[in-house]
Design an enzyme around this catalytic site. Structure first.
Site, short mmCIF file in Angstrom:
data_model
loop_
_atom_site.label_atom_id
_atom_site.label_comp_id
_atom_site.label_asym_id
_atom_site.label_seq_id
_atom_site.Cartn_x
_atom_site.Cartn_y
_atom_site.Cartn_z
N HIS A 6 -7.04 -5.59 2.48
CA HIS A 6 -5.87 -5.04 3.15
C HIS A 6 -5.28 -6.14 4.02
O HIS A 6 -6.00 -6.75 4.83
CB HIS A 6 -6.26 -3.87 4.07
CG HIS A 6 -6.82 -2.68 3.36
ND1 HIS A 6 -6.06 -1.57 3.07
CD2 HIS A 6 -8.06 -2.43 2.88
CE1 HIS A 6 -6.82 -0.67 2.46
NE2 HIS A 6 -8.03 -1.17 2.33
N ASN B 77 -12.76 -3.00 2.90
CA ASN B 77 -13.70 -1.90 3.11
C ASN B 77 -14.70 -1.97 1.96
O ASN B 77 -14.32 -1.80 0.80
CB ASN B 77 -12.96 -0.56 3.13
CG ASN B 77 -12.00 -0.46 4.29
OD1 ASN B 77 -12.26 -0.98 5.38
ND2 ASN B 77 -10.87 0.21 4.08
N GLY C 121 -15.20 3.12 4.18
CA GLY C 121 -13.84 3.56 3.90
C GLY C 121 -13.29 3.14 2.54
O GLY C 121 -12.12 3.36 2.25
N GLN C 122 -14.14 2.55 1.69
CA GLN C 122 -13.64 2.13 0.37
C GLN C 122 -13.41 3.35 -0.51
O GLN C 122 -14.32 4.15 -0.74
CB GLN C 122 -14.63 1.17 -0.31
CG GLN C 122 -14.09 0.66 -1.65
CD GLN C 122 -14.97 -0.41 -2.29
OE1 GLN C 122 -16.07 -0.69 -1.83
NE2 GLN C 122 -14.47 -1.00 -3.36
N SER C 123 -12.16 3.50 -0.98
CA SER C 123 -11.82 4.64 -1.84
C SER C 123 -11.44 4.18 -3.25
O SER C 123 -11.43 5.00 -4.17
CB SER C 123 -10.68 5.46 -1.23
OG SER C 123 -9.52 4.67 -1.11
N HIS D 94 -10.44 -5.33 -3.04
CA HIS D 94 -9.09 -5.54 -2.48
C HIS D 94 -9.20 -5.86 -1.01
O HIS D 94 -10.07 -5.32 -0.31
CB HIS D 94 -8.19 -4.30 -2.68
CG HIS D 94 -8.79 -3.03 -2.21
ND1 HIS D 94 -9.77 -2.35 -2.92
CD2 HIS D 94 -8.56 -2.27 -1.10
CE1 HIS D 94 -10.10 -1.24 -2.27
NE2 HIS D 94 -9.39 -1.18 -1.14
N ASP E 291 0.85 -1.19 0.00
CA ASP E 291 0.00 0.00 0.00
C ASP E 291 0.89 1.26 0.00
O ASP E 291 1.90 1.32 0.70
CB ASP E 291 -0.91 -0.01 1.24
CG ASP E 291 -2.07 0.96 1.10
OD1 ASP E 291 -3.22 0.49 1.05
OD2 ASP E 291 -1.83 2.18 1.04
P1 AMP Z 1 -9.65 1.54 0.45
O1 AMP Z 1 -9.66 2.94 1.01
O2 AMP Z 1 -10.09 0.47 1.39
O3 AMP Z 1 -10.41 1.50 -0.87
O4 AMP Z 1 -8.15 1.20 0.13
C1 AMP Z 1 -7.49 1.72 -0.97
C2 AMP Z 1 -6.03 1.68 -0.64
O5 AMP Z 1 -5.31 1.80 -1.84
C3 AMP Z 1 -5.55 2.80 0.28
O6 AMP Z 1 -4.98 2.25 1.46
C4 AMP Z 1 -4.50 3.53 -0.56
O7 AMP Z 1 -3.40 3.95 0.21
C5 AMP Z 1 -4.13 2.47 -1.57
N1 AMP Z 1 -3.64 2.94 -2.86
C6 AMP Z 1 -4.24 3.82 -3.69
N2 AMP Z 1 -3.53 3.96 -4.81
C7 AMP Z 1 -2.45 3.15 -4.69
C8 AMP Z 1 -1.34 2.85 -5.52
N3 AMP Z 1 -1.18 3.42 -6.74
N4 AMP Z 1 -0.41 1.96 -5.08
C9 AMP Z 1 -0.56 1.38 -3.86
N5 AMP Z 1 -1.59 1.62 -3.04
C10 AMP Z 1 -2.53 2.49 -3.44
#
Ligand code: AMP
Length: 113
Positions: free
Chosen positions: A101, A86, A92-94, A99, A30
């Site tokens: 964690h 998430n 918290g899913q962004s 995926h 991450d």
């Molecule tokens: P979530 O917020 O659960 O959707 O997790 C998305 C995760 O992706 C976050 O922890 C970010 O830090 C991570 N992330 C976003 N873009 C990248 C990237 N290019 N390489 C590695 N991690 C990333």
């Protein structure tokens, strides 16, 4: 999917520190780690979230679990780690590509925040 950052990582179009990969899955570190060990385990195929998965994805979801366990071994975290997804913005899913964690290397609190 064209605009999906994790699809681009899976395709090798965006750099990431890949720690495990096989034909169907990929794990990479991450960018913004929340623990000393923090990897993301994804299916190569675009599935927006766990609730978007369908019956036809069952085999892939099983492979994703195995990939997570193998990733934990690669990262020497197999004795103590947390695997979490998430699902949905409020959780918290962004990134809208399924995926997990994988977090390890520090005491992980329960309940999580
Ligand atoms: P979530 O917020 O659960 O959707 O997790 C998305 C995760 O992706 C976050 O922890 C970010 O830090 C991570 N992330 C976003 N873009 C990248 C990237 N290019 N390489 C590695 N991690 C990333």
């Amino acid at each position: 999917m064209a605009d999906c950052i994790f699809c681009k990582i899976a395709a090798g179009e965006v750099n990431a520190k890949v720690v495990y990969e096989d034909a169907d899955t990929l794990a990479f570190l991450d960018l913004n780690p929340q623990a000393p060990t923090h990897a993301l385990v994804i299916p190569r195929r675009h599935i927006p979230s766990l609730t978007a998965a369908e019956d036809t994805d069952a085999e892939l979801l099983g492979k994703l679990q195995l990939a997570a366990a193998r990733t934990a071994k690669v990262l020497k975290a197999e004795s103590a780690f947390r695997l979490v997804t998430n699902n949905g913005k409020a959780a918290g899913q962004s990134v809208d590509h399924l995926h997990y964690h994988l977090l390890a290397g520090r005491k992980l609190l329960w309940p999580p925040g």
